[in-house]
Design a protein around this motif. Structure first.
Motif, PDB file in Angstrom:
ATOM      1  N   GLU A  23       0.784  -1.266  -0.107  1.00 18.10           N
ATOM      2  CA  GLU A  23      -0.063  -0.059  -0.104  1.00 18.10           C
ATOM      3  C   GLU A  23       0.719   1.319  -0.173  1.00 18.10           C
ATOM      4  O   GLU A  23       0.766   2.388  -0.764  1.00 18.10           O
ATOM      5  CB  GLU A  23      -0.866   0.169   1.394  1.00 18.10           C
ATOM      6  N   LYS A  24       1.772   1.097   1.034  1.00 14.95           N
ATOM      7  CA  LYS A  24       2.753   2.496   1.131  1.00 14.95           C
ATOM      8  C   LYS A  24       3.585   2.421  -0.187  1.00 14.95           C
ATOM      9  O   LYS A  24       3.884   3.806  -0.700  1.00 14.95           O
ATOM     10  CB  LYS A  24       3.597   2.177   2.369  1.00 14.95           C
ATOM     11  N   GLU A  25       3.724   1.386  -0.911  1.00 22.41           N
ATOM     12  CA  GLU A  25       4.657   1.588  -2.056  1.00 22.41           C
ATOM     13  C   GLU A  25       4.047   2.201  -2.975  1.00 22.41           C
ATOM     14  O   GLU A  25       4.699   3.011  -3.866  1.00 22.41           O
ATOM     15  CB  GLU A  25       5.215   0.206  -2.178  1.00 22.41           C
ATOM     16  N   LYS A  26       2.746   1.906  -3.173  1.00 16.43           N
ATOM     17  CA  LYS A  26       1.896   2.729  -4.389  1.00 16.43           C
ATOM     18  C   LYS A  26       1.893   4.159  -4.162  1.00 16.43           C
ATOM     19  O   LYS A  26       2.213   5.139  -5.002  1.00 16.43           O
ATOM     20  CB  LYS A  26       0.502   2.019  -4.094  1.00 16.43           C
ATOM     21  N   LEU A  27       1.533   4.524  -2.704  1.00 16.29           N
ATOM     22  CA  LEU A  27       1.748   6.073  -2.275  1.00 16.29           C
ATOM     23  C   LEU A  27       2.806   6.707  -2.685  1.00 16.29           C
ATOM     24  O   LEU A  27       2.909   7.710  -3.232  1.00 16.29           O
ATOM     25  CB  LEU A  27       1.156   6.083  -0.859  1.00 16.29           C
ATOM     26  N   LEU A  28       3.996   5.991  -2.207  1.00 16.84           N
ATOM     27  CA  LEU A  28       5.299   6.568  -2.578  1.00 16.84           C
ATOM     28  C   LEU A  28       5.456   6.675  -3.984  1.00 16.84           C
ATOM     29  O   LEU A  28       6.260   7.884  -4.320  1.00 16.84           O
ATOM     30  CB  LEU A  28       6.212   5.662  -1.945  1.00 16.84           C
ATOM     31  N   LYS A  29       5.226   5.556  -4.879  1.00 15.87           N
ATOM     32  CA  LYS A  29       5.391   6.085  -6.200  1.00 15.87           C
ATOM     33  C   LYS A  29       4.379   6.989  -6.628  1.00 15.87           C
ATOM     34  O   LYS A  29       5.367   7.672  -7.464  1.00 15.87           O
ATOM     35  CB  LYS A  29       5.269   4.525  -7.009  1.00 15.87           C
ATOM     36  N   SER A  30       3.191   7.310  -6.591  1.00 12.98           N
ATOM     37  CA  SER A  30       2.767   8.097  -7.139  1.00 12.98           C
ATOM     38  C   SER A  30       3.265   9.391  -6.626  1.00 12.98           C
ATOM     39  O   SER A  30       3.075  10.411  -7.287  1.00 12.98           O
ATOM     40  CB  SER A  30       1.108   8.143  -6.720  1.00 12.98           C
ATOM     41  N   HIS A  31       3.527   9.465  -5.133  1.00  9.14           N
ATOM     42  CA  HIS A  31       4.243  10.792  -4.775  1.00  9.14           C
ATOM     43  C   HIS A  31       5.515  10.986  -5.961  1.00  9.14           C
ATOM     44  O   HIS A  31       5.518  12.401  -5.979  1.00  9.14           O
ATOM     45  CB  HIS A  31       4.550  10.659  -3.192  1.00  9.14           C
ATOM     46  N   LEU A  32       6.353  10.309  -5.775  1.00 10.83           N
ATOM     47  CA  LEU A  32       7.660  10.394  -6.796  1.00 10.83           C
ATOM     48  C   LEU A  32       7.159  10.916  -7.995  1.00 10.83           C
ATOM     49  O   LEU A  32       7.898  11.400  -8.562  1.00 10.83           O
ATOM     50  CB  LEU A  32       8.278   9.140  -6.693  1.00 10.83           C
ATOM     51  N   GLN A  33       6.287  10.414  -8.552  1.00  7.07           N
ATOM     52  CA  GLN A  33       5.791  10.707  -9.954  1.00  7.07           C
ATOM     53  C   GLN A  33       5.478  12.222 -10.166  1.00  7.07           C
ATOM     54  O   GLN A  33       5.762  12.856 -11.049  1.00  7.07           O
ATOM     55  CB  GLN A  33       4.523   9.986 -10.328  1.00  7.07           C
ATOM     56  N   GLU A  34       5.015  12.852  -9.213  1.00  6.29           N
ATOM     57  CA  GLU A  34       4.391  14.283  -9.025  1.00  6.29           C
ATOM     58  C   GLU A  34       5.238  15.235  -8.438  1.00  6.29           C
ATOM     59  O   GLU A  34       5.011  16.297  -8.257  1.00  6.29           O
ATOM     60  CB  GLU A  34       3.200  14.525  -8.570  1.00  6.29           C
TER      61      GLU A  34
END
Ligand SMILES: [Zn+2]
Length: 86
Positions: A23-34
């Protein structure tokens, strides 16, 4: 400008340790994208770790990671995020 979550650095560390919940990995990746700043942080740290791992089998201590983080440039503007996230 969005404020970065305080936990983002912890999440980056955990991710690089292979120790981050899905779950956190998804959040992290979407944050890194923006977020250019955090992406650069992540990318530089990962590069540094890869370099260390390729030259030796030293276990990364928390102290080492902190030093790497401290040495990293705060922000760079020219980054191709899409190179990383497909
Ligand atoms: Zn951020």
């Amino acid at each position: 400008m969005k404020k970065c979550p305080d936990s983002i650095v912890t999440d980056i560390h955990n991710y690089l340790d292979g120790d981050l919940e899905e779950e956190k990995e998804k959040l992290l990746k979407s944050h890194l994208q923006e977020c250019t700043g955090c992406y650069q942080h992540f990318h530089e740290l990962e590069k540094a770790i890869a370099l260390v791992q390729s030259t030796s089998h030293v276990t990364l201590s928390e102290d080492f990671t902190n030093k790497v983080m401290a040495a990293l440039p705060k922000e760079k503007k020219t980054i191709s995020v899409n190179r990383w996230f497909r």
